[in-house]
Design an enzyme around this catalytic site. Structure first.
Site, PDB file in Angstrom:
ATOM      1  N   TYR A 207       0.834  -1.196   0.000  1.00  0.00           N
ATOM      2  CA  TYR A 207       0.000   0.000   0.000  1.00  0.00           C
ATOM      3  C   TYR A 207       0.875   1.255   0.000  1.00  0.00           C
ATOM      4  CZ  TYR A 207      -3.409  -3.491   1.557  1.00  0.00           C
ATOM      5  OH  TYR A 207      -4.206  -4.608   1.681  1.00  0.00           O
TER       6      TYR A 207
ATOM      7  N   HIS B 155       0.385 -12.109   0.606  1.00  0.00           N
ATOM      8  CA  HIS B 155      -0.496 -11.133  -0.026  1.00  0.00           C
ATOM      9  C   HIS B 155      -0.827 -11.501  -1.472  1.00  0.00           C
ATOM     10  CE1 HIS B 155      -1.356  -6.501  -0.331  1.00  0.00           C
ATOM     11  NE2 HIS B 155      -2.434  -7.235  -0.525  1.00  0.00           N
TER      12      HIS B 155
END
Length: 317
Positions: free
Chosen positions: A56, A120
């Site tokens: 992010y 992820h």
């Protein structure tokens, strides 16, 4: 605030939790001070589960979150981050890299240990590598006392049983799914009994479909088809015209299911996190929800997919 058990981890997590992707400018360029205030507000309101990733904002989310958590008692929150994805199109699921990436995440977050460490977006990985290399590396970190519990995340749904059916019980203790349990797409629902049998906790994210079920709409990079975007936009407008807050209903729909331990909500606005917590605790107007579900019926369970070809879910319709 209500709390639920996350699978068999022993963790008692708030039913609404904080997703820190907005701290990495995922949806707009934020003011760092406002982002820090949002994290502190979330904690003050009883949210105890916080999720981030080096992906992010290419580490910005973890960096800002680390600053927000300075001075906050470590026992007052449950912290999750991720390994394997480090920026747009940047993946490395090797044992060496996930271990190194975890160390770097800890430095940014100002901690030596996280409560949950996810691999992820494994739809972008060779699942053989996930099973035979990435997960064993995380198990070593867990055995060293630096990771409390291990999870996997992704958009595709087929990847979860593809990994869980090939790993020993208790290795993967949580899954994080997004955009697949919301008002317009409930494709995750049939998998939940499978996760329960496996003793795996379910973390839901993107109850608004990454912004589709909001007045603002999804960001420019949103991968949904034009038909899904238009169907959601039309439903938002129809609901608004008769005084229904579709975003409120989206949050309530997600947290209402007791089989889902927690639903991540992402914002960098203190007032928005306050509203989301209020929504989660307010009585549900089931008549309004039925109206909204009818508005969304033309695109119900229409989905989008991504990742390696063998890991992609079939598109519906």
């Amino acid at each position: 605030m209500h709390y639920r058990q996350l699978g068999r981890t022993g963790l008692n997590v708030s039913v609404i939790s904080y997703g820190a992707s907005p701290l990495g400018n995922a949806f707009r360029t934020i003011d760092e001070g406002e982002g820090i205030r949002t994290v502190r507000t979330a904690l003050d309101l009883g949210i105890n589960f916080i999720d981030t990733s080096p992906h992010y904002g290419e580490t910005r989310s973890e960096t800002v979150l680390g600053r927000a958590l300075q001075g906050v008692p470590r026992e007052s929150y449950i912290l999750a981050t991720k390994v394997g994805q480090y920026g747009e199109g940047k993946f490395n699921f090797s044992a060496e890299h996930v271990t190194q990436g975890f160390d770097e995440s800890c430095r940014r977050l100002g901690t030596e240990r996280v409560d949950v460490l996810h691999i992820h977006d494994i739809e972008f990985a060779d699942l053989n590598q996930i099973v035979n290399e990435s997960l064993p590396a995380l198990v070593k970190l867990k055995e060293a006392g630096r990771v409390g519990h291990i999870g996997i995340t992704g958009l595709s749904l087929k990847i979860f049983p593809a990994v869980l059916d090939r790993t020993a019980p208790g290795v993967v203790e949580a899954v994080l799914s997004f955009c697949r349990y919301c008002l317009n797409d409930t494709a995750l629902d049939p998998l939940i009994p499978y996760f329960e049998r496996k003793g795996v906790g379910v973390i839901n994210a993107s109850a608004t479909g990454m912004g589709l079920l909001t007045d603002r709409g999804g960001p420019a990079w949103h991968p949904a088809s034009p038909e899904i975007k238009e169907g959601c936009r039309r439903a938002v407008e129809q609901a608004k015209a008769i005084g229904i807050d579709i975003t409120k209903l989206a949050i309530q729909f997600a947290v209402h299911d007791p089989r889902i331990a927690t639903t991540l909500v992402g914002t960098a606005n203190p007032e928005n996190i306050r509203k989301n917590v209020e929504y989660a605790g307010a009585p549900i107007d089931f008549e309004a929800m039925a109206r909204v579900l009818e508005f969304l019926k033309p695109i119900k369970n229409h989905n989008f997919t991504r990742g390696r070809p063998e890991n992609r879910d079939p598109l519906y319709p």
